[in-house]
Design an enzyme around this catalytic site. Sequence first.
Site, PDB file in Angstrom:
ATOM      1  N   LYS A  52       0.849  -1.207   0.000  1.00 54.34           N
ATOM      2  CA  LYS A  52       0.000   0.000   0.000  1.00 54.34           C
ATOM      3  C   LYS A  52       0.879   1.250   0.000  1.00 54.34           C
ATOM      4  O   LYS A  52       0.612   2.215  -0.720  1.00 54.34           O
ATOM      5  CB  LYS A  52      -0.954  -0.023   1.209  1.00 54.34           C
ATOM      6  N   GLN A  96      -4.922  -1.651   9.269  1.00 60.61           N
ATOM      7  CA  GLN A  96      -4.850  -2.975   8.650  1.00 60.61           C
ATOM      8  C   GLN A  96      -5.476  -4.034   9.565  1.00 60.61           C
ATOM      9  O   GLN A  96      -5.157  -4.113  10.755  1.00 60.61           O
ATOM     10  CB  GLN A  96      -3.378  -3.321   8.347  1.00 60.61           C
ATOM     11  N   ASP A 119     -11.364   2.535   3.503  1.00 62.27           N
ATOM     12  CA  ASP A 119     -11.728   1.117   3.385  1.00 62.27           C
ATOM     13  C   ASP A 119     -13.241   0.948   3.181  1.00 62.27           C
ATOM     14  O   ASP A 119     -13.697  -0.118   2.796  1.00 62.27           O
ATOM     15  CB  ASP A 119     -11.368   0.367   4.675  1.00 62.27           C
TER      16      ASP A 119
HETATM   17  N1  GUN Z   1      -7.130  -6.902   5.703  1.00 60.77           N
HETATM   18  C1  GUN Z   1      -7.402  -7.643   4.595  1.00 60.77           C
HETATM   19  N2  GUN Z   1      -7.944  -6.862   3.634  1.00 60.77           N
HETATM   20  C2  GUN Z   1      -8.021  -5.620   4.151  1.00 60.77           C
HETATM   21  C3  GUN Z   1      -8.481  -4.376   3.626  1.00 60.77           C
HETATM   22  O1  GUN Z   1      -8.958  -4.261   2.494  1.00 60.77           O
HETATM   23  N3  GUN Z   1      -8.376  -3.319   4.465  1.00 60.77           N
HETATM   24  C4  GUN Z   1      -7.877  -3.424   5.727  1.00 60.77           C
HETATM   25  N4  GUN Z   1      -7.829  -2.328   6.487  1.00 60.77           N
HETATM   26  N5  GUN Z   1      -7.446  -4.563   6.238  1.00 60.77           N
HETATM   27  C5  GUN Z   1      -7.512  -5.646   5.443  1.00 60.77           C
END
Ligand code: GUN
Length: 284
Positions: A52, A96, A119
Amino acid sequence: MAERMDGKLVSASVKQRVADETAKLKEKGITPGLAVIIVGDDPASRVYVNNKKKACAAVGFYSEEYTLPENTTMEQLLSVIEVLNSREDIDGILCQLPLPEHLDEQAVIDAIAVDKDVDAFSPANVGKIMIGNYDFLPCTPAGVMEMLKYYSIPVAGKHCVVIGRSNIVGKPAAMLMLHENATVTICHSKTQNLKDICKTADILVAAVGKAGFVTADMVKDGAVVIDVGINRIDGKLYGDVAFDEVEKKASFITPVPGGVGPMTIGMLMQNTLKAAKLHHNIEE
Ligand code: GUN
């Protein structure tokens, strides 16, 4: 033999679009900013967060990482979020998941300002998606829709079967398909006649979390098969679809890795750009 849908290619086109728009924002003195919080040392989360951050740099965003130890308390985590919520230079905040067991994931999601929730996990943003009047779409389901669009796969009127009902993937994926006028069935662990239902799918979305769960006998000839699974076995990645046998029956299929996975990050970049534009009252 199915055509493979290339998530890296489609994600690169999304990121290029975001990079072009970011360059224009920068001329106005605006740099989109994303804060990423990671708690503990889950190796998969580490990889996702690194990717990311790399994507942010590639499209021209400012990004900041908060690496908090496994034993972080709710109070500590919430205070980090509180500061980020009020920062002018931060447009998006992402914590996350999964979080360590002792932390209340929903309370953390609830603490993120709705207009920085890139998100789209907060109840307010989930509600907006339900109504069909949203600013942010959840990244993984939005990535699935973007791939279908890129490959000119029609969705309206088709029977779309989603296997899995998680808040992050299954439920929102079904809703986005519905917004595109698909007829949608959601299947899950208690579904009876799962195989028969899957066999009626024109578009089959697997978000189960079990390697090789979808076998060729569950797939209609010519179906589009979207594999959202990421299962790690002895360090190797496997999807939810038994790729080799299903590939022979489907018309389109997403591989793992290199399918839906890269799309998630592309859509996160798109959401962060949108958050920055909303924040600065810039029209689409
Ligand atoms: N863990 C797995 N996929 C995601 C996501 O799309 N966003 C976040 N914040 N955590 C994750």
